[in-house]
Enzyme design. Structure first.
Site: not given
Lengths: 359, 650
Positions: B59-60, B118-119, B123, B174
């Protein structure tokens, strides 16, 4: 009219559009899928807008351009494969545009937009004009306004670019807001603080809104020298008159005004090959416009003209991105549209939204 | 006389054709960036990406088509670009930038490096490599409608790590095991359960009731009694879930026909929790599922309607059937893999996703939360950040414009630029801000970086120091550690095998104690870090170490305190590709992705906000509605506020 097709989104669409459905929702995606768009002009900016709309998943995109591919266009545009010189620009862009998303009906139309009858435009939910003369834009906008067709214009001149939108007298849209829910708090007297039960923080609610737009004609009929314009300059008491001009709301309109005048006068945009002559004309027009705006000519860099030539690819990307997203918003009727201009200065990296037109 | 080549002055155009640039990442930003670079006139471009193409990219990531799914992003991107610019000289690497092959010398080949990552891990790494090579780096990120670009130049600007960035949110054990109150807790539980049953065992991912819950412990006598009781109960309570499952031999008959597993998880364990009545004094108690009754409810309702199939929310009966089915599928997948095999959870693997959807929903139902669709659960479990073409297009355009400034020698003109969803009160949709100078005590770019770490020397393993602290927290790839004990004792060597024997020993075994100093080197990153050790015996439960000076990463910071807008630096802390079959067990601590990003809720903060406290109040960085309410502007701002906005005064 945008019809929200009530058919099921296919598995293929769901998979491909997943990341954007997660952003703007299924409803918006369906509205996009029911919309046809006309895009005029397939230079750098046009190609960016075409890409963005095709990827977004509109029903159909008609690319209209009567110009031929030149050597320069090969450098300027990523839809046209090399060695297509002499071919029509829209035609040459068609194949790669279609490959971007086979689910969209992409068409090429080689006619001059001026020759198109009114009825031609009525088949579209949105019209986007790039590279058009001011008069043509005004005319097409009038037509679209009458028929409730969303109208967008945009241009890139070197490092500068702008876009304009006219979404009609009443543009209805929704905004999704998180539901604000207070956690239940209870007194805890014994032992360590008990954790509170929270309600799902991710619930949202849709709010209906309306925005009103004016025609391009009215937007451009700004009286530079009216009292209001003058008075806005006075609101910067710490600066001398000359420096305060920088805060004039009209500054961003300056470059598009000059360049559109050039386009009207010469029937084309400034071209690097005729730099000398074009630069001279640009400076002339600049002086005229500045005078009409009541601004002093020594406020702008003398060589501003050298930053207005051709279309800078990254500026096309920025303006095309903003413009593309405005079209998506308008068609999907989701999220507040920018009203009614967006100006981008690639030298400074600043992008502003401003309204010009009757209050 | 000005000579133009296209829009550019000739001198600039010439230097573009000559220089070499590196693009790290060929995904959303990367595709747009490559296109912009060649159209602008860059000729020599190298691009690296370890990932392969997935249908959800289409989509991109416009350089890819459906027929390319499964292929290398870097490779296909190169081929696509050559279609419209055959004279471009592009080198594509299907590889990880963290591979030692890409050393400082490699980076020195380039005039400029541009990240399209993207991480966080990658980077951090590229940040250090560019500092070491003294090459300008353009950093960027997008999430939904928001985006950001900035320039990093050694000695001149902040580096990527000058501002400490909070790590992804974690939840106490917990909460996951005993007292979930939000869907995300149940989703994390479901992912833990997956690993316990089918994947890599992890002591930190236990799913059974936690008898050591601090809420229970204020009365020590009670806790002891309970612990004894659980010993006596034997079987399920004492033994880890994985061992229990193994002990049944994953017997289909036991697990499936007798619904043993489901009974155990959704009924027996819940009944056990109910006995810990202190937990339920202030909370709504969970309701055990009567598994067999639910089965009798029969078929799941047929899916109808015009929505996405995945957006349907089934009933309890539906999810119980989904659970049973997915367990059976996964069990046989595991069996097919042979002895000692493990499955790795992957959001795009249907049975794995079904499993988490079903298990999480059943648990949500038990704890009186509204169940969620597979679509929504996938977002949360899979850390999905929504993405569109236009945001990436804008950001990639800005990257190239910054690049041009650098190459023209105008690095003082460079800015950090934020892309908002709506214009700010000063009408800015794109907000340029001046770059900050380097932080004096940055643990990466300061001249002699130093940090102080609190941990328990008696129960911190050398392996944990290496993996959790030096690699995960401090972003090193191949650390070498020497103890400053006068003997230069080598604790960890980056050479494989050399210090493996040390891994299972505790730090105290090497004489490390309160006040010890460790010299840590990463030779690939040309980075030396001095670590001061503070011995601490009362760290919070589930916390293995604390870095002194860090903002606590548990509590979500309230929106009013966060005025700057560093965009998500990715939905992953680690650098595995999103499509790799070796994708790491996603962070336990999942981000909630809220599709509406205008008004910061505490969950969207996790996606968008980075630093715990940015130095300057960036007025301009506020977005839309929230800021409009703060500054009602019918007239231009007073002059001194304008001073913050450097651009207007240019």
């Amino acid at each position: 009219m945008i019809e929200k097709e009530d058919s099921i989104i296919s598995e293929e669409e769901a998979a491909q559009y997943d990341r954007q459905i997660r952003l703007w929702g299924l409803d918006a995606q369906k509205r996009l899928r029911g919309s046809r768009v006309l895009l005029v002009g397939l230079r750098g900016l046009g190609a960016e807008v075409a890409k963005n709309l095709i990827l977004a998943g509109v029903k159909g995109l008609t690319m209209l351009d009567h110009e031929l591919v030149t050597e320069e266009s090969c450098r300027a545009q990523f839809l046209i494969p090399v060695n297509n010189q002499g071919q029509n620009r829209a035609q040459a862009s068609l194949e790669r545009a279609q490959y971007l998303n086979p689910m969209v009906e992409v068409k090429a139309d080689t006619d001059r937009v001026e020759t198109k009858p009114d009825e031609f435009f009525l088949q579209f939910e949105a019209v986007c004009l790039t590279g058009c003369s001011r008069d043509l834009m005004v005319r097409v906008d009038q037509l679209c306004f009458q028929h409730n067709i969303k109208l967008f214009c945009g241009d890139v001149f070197g490092y500068h670019g702008y876009m304009f939108s006219d979404l009609g007298q009443e543009h209805n849209y929704v905004e999704e807001k998180p539901k604000v829910v207070k956690p239940k708090t209870e007194e805890s007297n014994d032992g360590p603080e008990a954790k509170k039960t929270k309600i799902d923080p991710n619930e949202t609610t849709m709010i209906k809104k309306t925005a009103c737009f004016c025609s391009l004609k009215l937007a451009l009929e700004v009286d530079w020298t009216n009292e209001k314009a003058k008075s806005s300059l006075k609101h910067t008491p710490h600066f001398s008159t000359t420096q305060s001009i920088v805060f004039s709301p009209f500054v961003p309109l300056f470059v598009p005004t000059v360049l559109l005048k050039f386009r009207t006068d010469k029937g084309r945009d400034p071209h690097p090959e005729s730099f000398e002559a074009d630069a001279m004309l640009l400076r002339q027009i600049r002086d005229d416009v500045l005078e009409a705006m009541g601004l002093s000519s020594d406020l702008l860099p003398h060589d501003f003209v050298s930053y207005c030539f051709s279309e800078m690819a990254p500026v096309c990307a920025v303006v095309g991105g903003v413009l593309g997203q405005e079209v998506v918003k308008a068609l999907s009727q989701r999220d507040a549209p920018h009203k009614n201009f967006f100006f981008f200065d690639g030298m400074k990296g600043s992008g502003v939204v401003d309204y010009f037109g009757p209050k | 006389m000005v000579q133009l080549v296209g829009s550019l002055r000739k001198e600039l155009a010439d230097s573009l054709s000559a220089c070499r640039v590196l693009v790290v990442g060929a995904g959303g930003i990367g595709c747009e960036l490559l296109k912009n670079l060649v159209l602008t006139g860059f000729k020599n471009i190298e691009v690296i990406d370890l990932d392969i193409i997935d249908v959800s990219n289409l989509n991109r990531q416009f350089l890819f088509q459906k027929k390319h799914v499964g292929k290398s992003k870097a490779q296909v991107a190169k081929e696509s670009v050559l279609q419209f610019c055959p004279t471009a000289n592009i080198t594509a690497y299907h590889d990880s930038i963290m591979n030692p092959e890409y050393n400082v010398e490699f980076f020195r080949n380039f005039m400029l490096v541009m990240n399209a990552l993207d991480n966080r891990a990658a980077r951090n790494h590229v940040n250090r490599m560019c500092l070491a090579a003294d090459i300008p780096l353009i950093e960027s990120g997008t999430a939904g409608y928001l985006g950001q670009v900035t320039v990093i130049k050694k000695g001149l600007t902040e580096c990527y790590e000058c501002q400490p960035k909070p790590t992804q949110k974690t939840f106490p054990g917990c909460t996951i095991r005993n007292t979930p109150s939000e869907p995300i807790h149940c989703i994390v539980w479901a992912k833990y359960l997956f690993n316990q049953l089918f994947g890599e065992e992890d002591a930190d991912q236990e799913v059974s009731p936690d008898t050591a819950d601090p809420e229970l412990s204020w009365n020590p006598a009670d806790t002891e009694a309970r612990a004894t009781a659980s010993d006596q109960d034997g079987d399920i309570k004492r033994v880890s879930t994985k061992d229990w499952a193994r002990s049944t031999g994953y017997d289909a008959v036991k697990l499936f026909n007798k619904d043993c597993l489901s009974e155990s998880l959704f009924k027996d364990d819940i009944q056990y929790l109910l006995t810990m009545d202190k937990l339920w004094k202030k909370r709504k108690a969970p309701l055990p599922l009567d598994w067999l009754e639910i089965q009798k409810l029969g078929k799941i309702l047929e899916v109808t309607g015009t929505g996405l199939k995945d957006q349907q929310v089934l009933g309890v009966a539906g999810y119980s059937q989904l659970f049973s089915r997915s367990v059976e599928t996964l069990r046989s997948m595991l069996a097919d893999k042979g002895d000692g095999a493990e499955l790795v959870w992957d959001k795009d693997d249907p049975p794995a996703m079904d499993f988490v959807t079903a298990a999480a929903n059943l648990r949500m139902h038990i704890f009186s939360m509204n169940m969620k669709s597979r679509f929504d659960i996938k977002s949360m479990a899979g850390n999905i950040i929504p993405a569109i073409a236009t945001t990436n297009a804008v950001i990639a355009g800005l990257i190239v414009l910054e690049a041009l400034k650098i190459l023209s020698g105008d690095v003082e003109q460079c800015r950090t630029i934020f892309l908002n969803k709506q214009p700010n009160p000063r009408k800015k949709l794109l907000v340029p801000c001046a770059l900050d100078p380097p932080s004096a005590n940055c643990y990466v770019c300061a001249s002699k970086p130093e940090v102080t770490v609190k941990l328990n020397v008696h129960n911190t393993l050398v392996l944990a120091l290496q993996d959790k602290i030096l690699k995960e927290k401090f972003g090193m790839v191949a650390p070498d550690v020497q103890i400053e004990d006068g003997k230069g004792t080598i604790l960890i060597s980056s050479e494989e095998g050399e210090t493996e024997a040390n891994n299972s020993k505790f730090l105290s075994d090497f004489g490390i104690r309160h006040g010890s100093r460790l010299q840590v080197d990463d030779f690939l990153q040309d980075y030396t870090l001095l670590v001061n050790v503070i011995h601490c015996e009362d760290l919070e439960k589930d916390v293995e170490f604390e870095v002194v000076g860090d903002a606590p990463d548990k509590a979500p910071t309230p929106p009013s305190a966060q005025e700057d807008k560093n965009v998500a630096n990715g939905n992953k802390d680690s650098a595995e590709p999103s499509t790799s079959s070796k994708a790491p067990a996603e962070q336990d601590d999942v981000l909630i992705v809220d599709s509406d990003e205008e008004e910061p809720s505490s969950s969207t903060m996790d996606v968008r906000m980075e630093s715990g406290g940015h130095k300057r109040k960036l007025h301009d960085a506020e977005t839309g509605e929230a800021s409009a309410k703060r500054q009602r502007l019918d007239q231009p701002l007073a002059a001194d506020e304008e001073d913050d906005d450097i651009i207007a005064l240019d």
